[in-house]
Enzyme design. Structure first.
Site, PDB file in Angstrom:
ATOM      1  N   TYR A  59       0.759  -1.291  -0.050  1.00 31.51           N
ATOM      2  CA  TYR A  59      -0.136  -0.152  -0.112  1.00 31.51           C
ATOM      3  C   TYR A  59       1.005   1.321   0.012  1.00 31.51           C
ATOM      4  O   TYR A  59       1.799   1.686   0.881  1.00 31.51           O
ATOM      5  CB  TYR A  59      -0.988  -0.009   1.110  1.00 31.51           C
ATOM      6  CG  TYR A  59      -1.854  -1.223   1.284  1.00 31.51           C
ATOM      7  CD1 TYR A  59      -2.380  -1.939   0.245  1.00 31.51           C
ATOM      8  CD2 TYR A  59      -2.195  -1.460   2.689  1.00 31.51           C
ATOM      9  CE1 TYR A  59      -2.991  -2.985   0.336  1.00 31.51           C
ATOM     10  CE2 TYR A  59      -3.347  -2.550   2.700  1.00 31.51           C
ATOM     11  CZ  TYR A  59      -3.568  -3.252   1.339  1.00 31.51           C
ATOM     12  OH  TYR A  59      -4.455  -4.562   1.523  1.00 31.51           O
ATOM     13  N   LEU A 206     -17.830  -3.384   1.605  1.00 30.04           N
ATOM     14  CA  LEU A 206     -18.976  -2.404   1.232  1.00 30.04           C
ATOM     15  C   LEU A 206     -18.765  -2.441  -0.429  1.00 30.04           C
ATOM     16  O   LEU A 206     -19.196  -1.519  -0.964  1.00 30.04           O
ATOM     17  CB  LEU A 206     -18.595  -1.106   1.818  1.00 30.04           C
ATOM     18  CG  LEU A 206     -18.887  -1.048   3.272  1.00 30.04           C
ATOM     19  CD1 LEU A 206     -18.487   0.444   3.699  1.00 30.04           C
ATOM     20  CD2 LEU A 206     -20.155  -1.514   3.698  1.00 30.04           C
TER      21      LEU A 206
END
Length: 334
Positions: A59, A206
């Site tokens: 990341y 989500l």
């Protein structure tokens, strides 16, 4: 159905039922937020009771681990830290490398960036198919024995690969994408995890923002947003997928919760061994997500949700062909 517990367990440790995926703060969704804003979000999560923070060497090519280290190192005893190896940036390019020497070197780099002497849960981010899983996990087992990591995790692997790895050293957690519109873990990995006593950590719970109901069109996404490469976010496919949300809005209204809370509550109700790790760059969204633990869905509402998001209604794969070739997890037939 009863309300879900506020805590779950990984490797014998208690963690918050909803963790925080830190990737969004440095990687994949366009321009990251200013560091001060990212630090405020991390500290707000900690103060709201989040005790599972998930990052990775990949990341921001180390930037996310550095952010987590700078922000949370002084609070290290208050949370369970997860990071990942086996996929990282090398000279500005993303590389999958599961060789033992690389895993050990990456761990040293991660410990330095995270400003800690141990990582509680260390995942193999991607299985390097050029290296036997036994070799990669063997290197991680060495790190456990050396006290540099507390437990081993795997990401996006199949039931068969999980079993092979578990035979070398106990695997504490499997992390894969799991949400109402990405239900591939139900093809076997969830059952295997339960058989072996492995926690299941659900990333993108989500649907990369889709299930929150606020992303109505994708044309305005940043050019570097990872969703630009995903077939189900292609404009025509996405317009079709949006139709599934009407039923979810109705059920969220009945349950007196937001759309995001509904999606997370569904996951929490799937089993007390499932730990979703939503990510966000907005404190308001963080606070909303954490409210999902107070939502109770009845059996009828669950059935209606699952019918609304049945596989035949979903247009587009979750990854493009190149990314799908890099994962080992089960998939539905095309």
């Amino acid at each position: 159905m009863s309300s879900p517990s506020q805590f779950r367990r990984i490797a014998g440790r208690s963690v918050s039922a909803i963790g925080l995926g830190c990737m969004n703060l440095s990687h994949a969704y366009g321009v990251p937020p200013p560091e001060a804003d990212a630090q405020r979000l991390l500290l707000r999560a900690l103060n709201l009771g989040v005790t599972l923070f998930d990052t990775a060497a990949l990341y921001g090519f180390g930037a996310n681990e550095e952010l987590v280290g700078r922000t949370l190192a002084t609070h290290r005893q208050r949370f369970f830290l997860a990071s990942k190896c086996g996929m990282q940036g090398v000279n500005g390019t993303r590389v999958i490398d599961g060789r033992a020497a690389t895993i050990k070197a990456t761990c040293e780099d991660s410990l330095r960036r995270l400003r800690t002497d141990h990582i509680d849960l260390y995942y193999l981010h991607r299985w390097d198919k050029n290296v036997p899983i036994e070799e990669s996990v063997g290197a991680m087992a060495d790190l456990v024995r050396e006290g540099k990591i507390g437990s081993i995790g795997l990401s996006e692997v199949s039931s068969a690969t999980l079993r092979r790895a578990h035979a070398v050293h106990p695997v504490a957690a499997l992390q894969s994408e799991y949400s109402l519109w990405s239900r591939e873990p139900e093809l076997g990995p969830l059952q295997t995890c339960r058989e072996l006593g492995v926690a299941f950590v659900a990333f993108s719970p989500l649907g990369r923002g889709f299930l929150g109901g606020t992303l109505q069109e994708v044309a305005s996404l940043d050019a570097k947003d990872i969703r630009k490469t995903m077939p189900r976010f292609a404009p025509e496919a996405y317009a079709s997928n949006l139709r599934m949300l009407s039923a979810a809005r109705e059920i969220a209204h009945e349950a007196r919760c937001t759309m995001a809370q509904l999606a997370l509550a569904w996951l929490l109700a799937r089993g007390d061994d499932i730990i979703p790790i939503p990510g966000t760059v907005q404190i308001a969204h963080l606070e909303d997500d954490l409210g999902a633990g107070r939502v109770t869905l009845d059996a009828g509402q669950v059935a209606r949700l699952e019918a609304a998001f049945a596989r035949e209604h979903i247009v587009g794969a979750r990854y493009n062909a190149a990314s799908l070739a890099e994962v080992d997890s089960e998939a539905y037939p095309a």
